[in-house]
Design an enzyme around this catalytic site. Structure first.
Site, PDB file in Angstrom:
ATOM      1  N   GLY A 128      -9.184  -5.339   1.093  1.00 22.80           N
ATOM      2  CA  GLY A 128      -9.992  -4.518   1.972  1.00 22.80           C
ATOM      3  C   GLY A 128     -10.418  -3.109   1.082  1.00 22.80           C
ATOM      4  CG  ASP A 129     -10.643   0.343   3.247  1.00 25.92           C
ATOM      5  OD1 ASP A 129      -9.561  -0.244   3.644  1.00 25.92           O
ATOM      6  OD2 ASP A 129     -11.157   1.053   4.235  1.00 25.92           O
ATOM      7  CD  GLU A 130      -4.556  -0.021   3.125  1.00 27.31           C
ATOM      8  OE1 GLU A 130      -4.325   0.354   4.171  1.00 27.31           O
ATOM      9  OE2 GLU A 130      -3.540  -0.799   2.609  1.00 27.31           O
TER      10      GLU A 130
END
Length: 151
Positions: free
Chosen positions: A12-14
């Site tokens: 994801g966005d991690e």
């Protein structure tokens, strides 16, 4: 990033950034990590063009320092994650370092939730009502109170 540092996408966005060889002193290591984190925040906060639209993003960074009594990668990632959620809670575009008190607060909350679940299962809550009246003494509502029986 510097030569020798590692950047990985968890999903994801991690992302995870591993900064190596900052200093032997914890204070200096933290200062270097904070400086690099602030540069990352500043860079990610720059507007960017996507098609015909200009976008802005906010980032939250959680950091933890590796020391001799850590048990491993999972613990470090968990600490960074806890610190990141504190950064988000602070309003985003922030960097927070893990503090053991953060973990203590999470453990206390989990313990309280467990005890509340047990109390619900054992039906240890009782609800009481107090009538509310207006200035002429007419009932206009009620207020509920609950209590937890002590075992």
């Amino acid at each position: 990033m510097r030569e020798g540092d590692t950047v990985a996408r968890l999903g994801g966005d991690e992302f995870v950034v591993l900064l190596e060889d900052l200093s032997e002193q914890d204070f200096e290591t933290a200062a270097h990590a904070e400086s690099i984190g602030e540069k990352i925040l500043s860079t990610l906060n720059q507007p960017y063009q996507l098609g015909t639209h200009v976008y802005h993003s906010t980032s939250s960074i959680g950091a933890t320092l590796i020391n001799s009594h850590q048990s491993g990668t999972e613990e470090l990632l968990q600490q960074a994650d806890i610190a990141m959620y504190q950064a988000k809670k602070a309003g985003r575009n922030a960097l927070r370092f893990f503090d053991p008190q953060m973990q203590d607060a999470i453990n206390a909350r989990a313990s309280l939730e467990g005890e509340l679940r047990k109390a619900l299962d054992k039906q240890q809550f009782h609800l009481y009502y107090q009538i509310q009246v207006d200035s002429s003494g007419r009932p206009v509502g009620s207020r509920g109170f609950d209590s937890l029986d002590t075992p």
